[in-house]
Design an enzyme around this catalytic site. Structure first.
Site, mmCIF file in Angstrom:
data_model
loop_
_atom_site.group_PDB
_atom_site.id
_atom_site.type_symbol
_atom_site.label_atom_id
_atom_site.label_comp_id
_atom_site.label_asym_id
_atom_site.label_seq_id
_atom_site.Cartn_x
_atom_site.Cartn_y
_atom_site.Cartn_z
ATOM 1 N N GLU A 43 -32.429 -59.416 -23.878
ATOM 2 C CA GLU A 43 -32.251 -58.570 -25.051
ATOM 3 C C GLU A 43 -31.428 -59.260 -26.134
ATOM 4 O OE1 GLU A 43 -30.845 -54.726 -24.025
ATOM 5 O OE2 GLU A 43 -30.889 -54.016 -26.092
ATOM 6 N N ASP A 44 -30.387 -59.963 -25.723
ATOM 7 C CA ASP A 44 -29.415 -60.443 -26.705
ATOM 8 C C ASP A 44 -29.519 -61.922 -27.050
ATOM 9 O OD1 ASP A 44 -28.471 -57.896 -26.507
ATOM 10 O OD2 ASP A 44 -26.787 -58.396 -25.189
ATOM 11 N N ASP A 69 -24.228 -51.420 -14.790
ATOM 12 C CA ASP A 69 -24.116 -51.862 -16.179
ATOM 13 C C ASP A 69 -23.482 -50.740 -16.999
ATOM 14 O OD1 ASP A 69 -24.726 -53.221 -18.660
ATOM 15 O OD2 ASP A 69 -26.509 -51.953 -18.836
ATOM 16 N N HIS A 123 -28.719 -60.058 -16.834
ATOM 17 C CA HIS A 123 -29.360 -58.816 -17.275
ATOM 18 C C HIS A 123 -29.383 -58.587 -18.784
ATOM 19 C CE1 HIS A 123 -25.340 -56.803 -17.409
ATOM 20 N NE2 HIS A 123 -25.926 -56.035 -18.308
ATOM 21 N N HIS A 147 -18.873 -59.366 -19.069
ATOM 22 C CA HIS A 147 -19.606 -58.136 -18.755
ATOM 23 C C HIS A 147 -20.636 -58.329 -17.632
ATOM 24 C CE1 HIS A 147 -22.124 -54.607 -19.087
ATOM 25 N NE2 HIS A 147 -23.120 -55.333 -19.579
HETATM 26 MN MN MN Z 1 -25.263 -54.898 -20.021
#
Ligand code: MN
Length: 474
Positions: free
Chosen positions: A75-76, A136, A71, A47
């Site tokens: 967050e992940d 994105d 990016h 991705h």
């Molecule tokens: Mn993304």
């Protein structure tokens, strides 16, 4: 995958230091997302790589590509902004952090509003954040079929509610049109397929006519020493759907089929137009000169619809190479044309020339709660615009429903403060009457005017006018 990515970058950037940094960002992201998978079953890293590839197609700078690769790490994964800043520099960290702050929407309306606000106001910080976010979203929409039906619909609606408008606003038509078609395919599957099928048929039917025009125009232009490149263009399905759902027929859409005629110099565009009109009758009333009066997102082109062979209506969109880049990629086209200065030029152009951005911080400042913010943004950004003229022909762009008071304040504070009457197209109208496209507006002022009434705040449309009236009352 890394090798292919670097190969693509080397097509336009051979700075070894930058390439090393991008490789490092790739390794970092791959490691951080290790063991994570997309709903398609592919490793998660595919991705961010897909987003990076779309940026590479736009010849983006190294920092932006690194940020695209990284990016989703904040967050992940366990990655932190500090660590990214240490490894890749503060620019990359700023971009990644900016993209992360615009978290995906969820069901709670209040969070949704706050998110939208963040998304919109982050344009001010660095427009590259939004460009990464748009790509994105585009990749997520392209792979949306792996999600549940409910999630498909929700994502498609959010995308149409905000992302497509921002893409349009920034002149990113490539992104906008792809997003719109994807959304339609999830929201109105049957209509989408029906239009797609009919479009294919029309394309097939008109192949001969278009080819004939292509050859004729190429011949006419080159024999007049105007080198040209011509491309076919078909209107996107979403746009057609918009027209058809209002009761129109696909075949009647005058700009369904278009030829993009790309030349070297802007003066040649006018010569080409004259030569084309001599060969094919133009349809009157549909001629637009966006070279003289560009759209606010920078779009420049001459549009003329002509009667082609076999009664086929074909639109000719005539522009130079540079205009064509801007018309497809908007501000991202600066990566092609402005070299190392691209990102700073993007930001400064945005702040200088995009009216909405200028009023954005104003809106952000004025509207304390998110509901009011959303209402004002919808008015200024999403509701469409009208183009009106000053008496000496300067084109002014205003949100739909704007009136002469908005117009006056847009031009100058004094003009708004002293307005008493408005002459539109030679006739006096009420200063509260909404203006229409192509109106020529003359503002009559009076030095002795007492100034705007505070109640006008509710009668004007633009945030600028509202603020100036409020200030006058103080
Ligand atoms: Mn993304």
């Amino acid at each position: 995958m890394k090798k292919e990515l670097i190969k693509l970058i080397r097509l336009y950037n051979n700075n070894e230091e930058e390439i090393k940094k991008i490789e490092m960002a790739y390794d970092y992201a791959e490691h951080a997302h290790e063991g994570m998978y997309r709903d398609s079953g592919e490793p998660y890293i595919t991705h961010p790589v897909a987003v990076a590839v779309m940026l590479i197609e736009r010849h983006a700078d190294a920092d932006t590509i690194c940020a695209a690769l990284l990016h989703d790490t904040l967050e992940d994964t366990k990655a932190t902004k500090e660590e990214i800043a240490d490894l890749f520099g503060s620019e990359v960290a700023k971009l990644v952090d900016g993209v992360t702050k615009i978290t995906n929407f969820n069901n709670k309306t209040s969070d949704n509003r706050a998110t939208k606000r963040k998304l919109i106001t982050s344009i001010n910080a660095d427009v590259r954040i939004i460009i990464i976010k748009l790509l994105d979203r585009l990749h997520n929409m392209k792979t949306l079929s792996y999600k549940s039906l409910e999630s498909q619909k929700r994502n498609a609606m959010e995308t149409l509610e905000i992302y497509t408008h921002i893409a349009n606003y920034l002149g990113e038509y490539e992104i906008k049109e792809q997003l719109e078609d994807l959304c339609l395919s999830f929201l109105k599957r049957d209509e989408y397929l029906k239009i797609k099928e009919e479009l294919e048929r029309i394309k097939l039917d008109s192949t001969g006519s278009l080819k004939e025009m292509y050859d004729t125009i190429t011949y006419i232009l080159t024999s007049n020493d105007i080198p040209c490149e011509i491309k076919y263009r078909v209107k996107n399905i979403y746009d057609i759907y918009q027209k058809v759902s209002k009761g129109g027929k696909i075949i009647d859409i005058h700009n369904l089929l278009a030829l993009r005629i790309i030349l070297n110099r802007s003066l040649e565009c006018y010569m080409a137009m004259g030569l084309i009109h001599q060969q094919y009758h133009p349809l009157t009333g549909l001629f637009k000169d966006y070279i003289c009066s560009p759209k606010k997102n920078g779009y420049k082109s001459i549009h003329t619809t002509v009667f082609g062979p076999n009664e086929t209506l074909v639109q000719a969109r005539i522009r130079t190479k540079e205009m064509d880049l801007i018309n497809n990629y908007g501000l991202s086209s600066f990566w092609f044309t402005k070299g190392n200065e691209a990102s700073s030029e993007m930001q400064s152009t945005l702040m200088r020339e995009f009216q909405f951005i200028k009023s954005l911080s104003e809106i952000d400042h004025e509207c304390l709660d998110d509901i009011e913010f959303e209402r004002q943004i919808k008015k200024d950004l999403f509701s469409g615009n009208i183009y009106v003229c000053t008496p000496n022909g300067e084109v002014i762009e205003l949100p739909i429903e704007s009136n002469s008071i908005d117009f006056a304040y847009h031009i100058h504070t004094d003009l708004g403060n002293k307005i008493i009457r408005a002459i539109v197209n030679g006739e006096e109208i009420s200063i509260f009457t909404p203006l229409k496209d192509n109106d020529i507006v003359k503002i009559i002022t009076d030095e002795n005017s007492l100034g705007p009434h505070i109640g006008w705040i509710n009668k004007v449309h633009t945030i600028t006018a509202k603020r100036k009236i409020k200030e006058f009352g103080k």
